[in-house]
Design a protein around this motif. Structure first.
Motif: not given
Length: 250
Positions: A28-30, A83, A76, A212, A78-80, A168, A60
Motif C-alpha cells: 500500500s503506497a501513497a 502517518t 506500507f 517518504y 507513506s508520503a509523510d 488524493s 496515505s
C-alpha cells in the motif's frame, strides 16, 4: 478419452508445486508514488521470479485506515512521517523496519496556457481565483503540508472559503489540469507528469520536509519478503528509478 484425462490430471499435479511456491506481496503506497513504484515493482519481480507484487495506491491516511480495519497488506509506504508514526503507535507496523527512502517538494500549480493571474502564493487572494484545490488535511499528507505553508504565510483562514478538498494529490492535479480549480498544491513529481496541462509557478516552503518512509506491516503473511522489498527501495536500482520520476534521496 480416458488416456487424455490421465494426461491432464498428471499435468495439473505436476504444475502444483510451482503454484505453491508463488508468493504475493501487497504494497500500500501513497498516490504520488504510483508511476515510480509500478516500475520499481517490475524490477523487484524480475529479481524475484517467484514473487508477484500487487500495489494499492491512495492517500496515505486512507491506506492507514484500511490497514487498521484489517486489509491484508505487507508493506506500507507513506508520503509523510506522521502517518507511519501513528501506525507504529497503534501496533500496526514493525518500527524496526522503518526507512526513509525519498523526499519531494511542494509546489503551487495553475492550468497551463490560460494566462493565470497567480504567480505566487500571495496571488491566491485575487478575486479571479475562485477555487484552490488542496488535499484533505485529515487523510492526505499534501493537504497537511499545504496547511502548514499557508498558515506560515498567514493566508490559511483568508483562503479557506476557496478550498476544493481532494481525496488524493492526484485528484488535486486532475482538478487543476481540467481547469476546475484556478490553482492547487501538489508535489513536484506529480506536476511534471502533465506538461502542457499544468504549470508550476512556485516552489512552496514553510512546511515540514516532504519525506517518504516505508515500513513492514506487523500482520504481514510474508514478513521476510516484505523486509526484502523495504531493503530493495534503498538499493541503487530502485533509487535510480525514483530519481527519474523526480524524487530525491532521503
Amino acid at each position: 478419452m480416458k488416456r487424455l484425462r490421465v494426461f491432464v490430471f498428471v499435468f495439473l499435479v505436476a504444475a502444483l508445486p510451482s503454484v505453491a511456491l508463488a508468493q504475493q506481496l501487497t504494497v500500500s503506497a501513497a498516490a504520488s508514488l504510483t508511476d515510480a513504484f509500478n516500475e520499481v515493482g517490475a524490477k523487484f519481480e524480475a529479481a524475484h521470479p517467484d514473487v508477484t507484487v500487487r500495489f494499492n495506491f491512495a492517500a496515505s491516511g486512507v491506506l492507514l485506515q484500511q490497514i487498521r480495519q484489517g486489509a491484508p497488506v505487507d508493506v506500507f509506504a507513506s508520503a509523510d512521517e506522521q502517518t507511519v508514526t501513528r501506525g507504529i503507535e497503534a501496533g500496526l507496523f514493525d518500527a524496526s523496519t522503518r526507512r526513509d527512502f525519498a523526499t519531494n517538494a511542494l509546489v503551487l500549480i495553475v492550468p497551463a496556457a490560460q494566462g493565470s493571474p497567480v504567480k505566487r502564493v500571495t496571488d491566491l487572494v485575487n478575486p479571479a481565483v475562485r477555487r484552490i484545490a488542496i488535499g484533505k488535511t485529515s487523510t492526505v499528507p499534501v493537504g497537511r503540508y499545504t496547511q502548514q505553508a499557508l498558515e506560515k504565510a498567514l493566508l490559511w483562514d483568508a483562503l479557506a472559503p476557496k478550498f476544493a478538498q481532494a481525496d488524493s494529490v492526484r485528484q488535486v492535479l486532475d482538478y487543476v489540469s481540467r481547469g476546475e480549480a484556478e490553482a492547487g498544491f501538489v508535489y513536484r513529481t506529480d506536476a511534471v507528469l502533465m506538461p502542457g496541462k499544468v504549470e508550476i509557478v512556485q516552489a512552496v516552503g514553510g512546511h515540514d520536509p516532504v519525506t517518504y518512509p516505508v515500513v513492514t506491516v506487523s500482520a504481514s503473511r510474508e514478513p521476510a519478503l516484505a523486509k526484502a522489498f523495504v531493503d530493495y527501495l534503498m538499493s541503487p536500482a530502485a533509487q535510480e528509478v525514483l530519481r527519474r520520476y523526480g524524487f530525491s534521496q532521503s
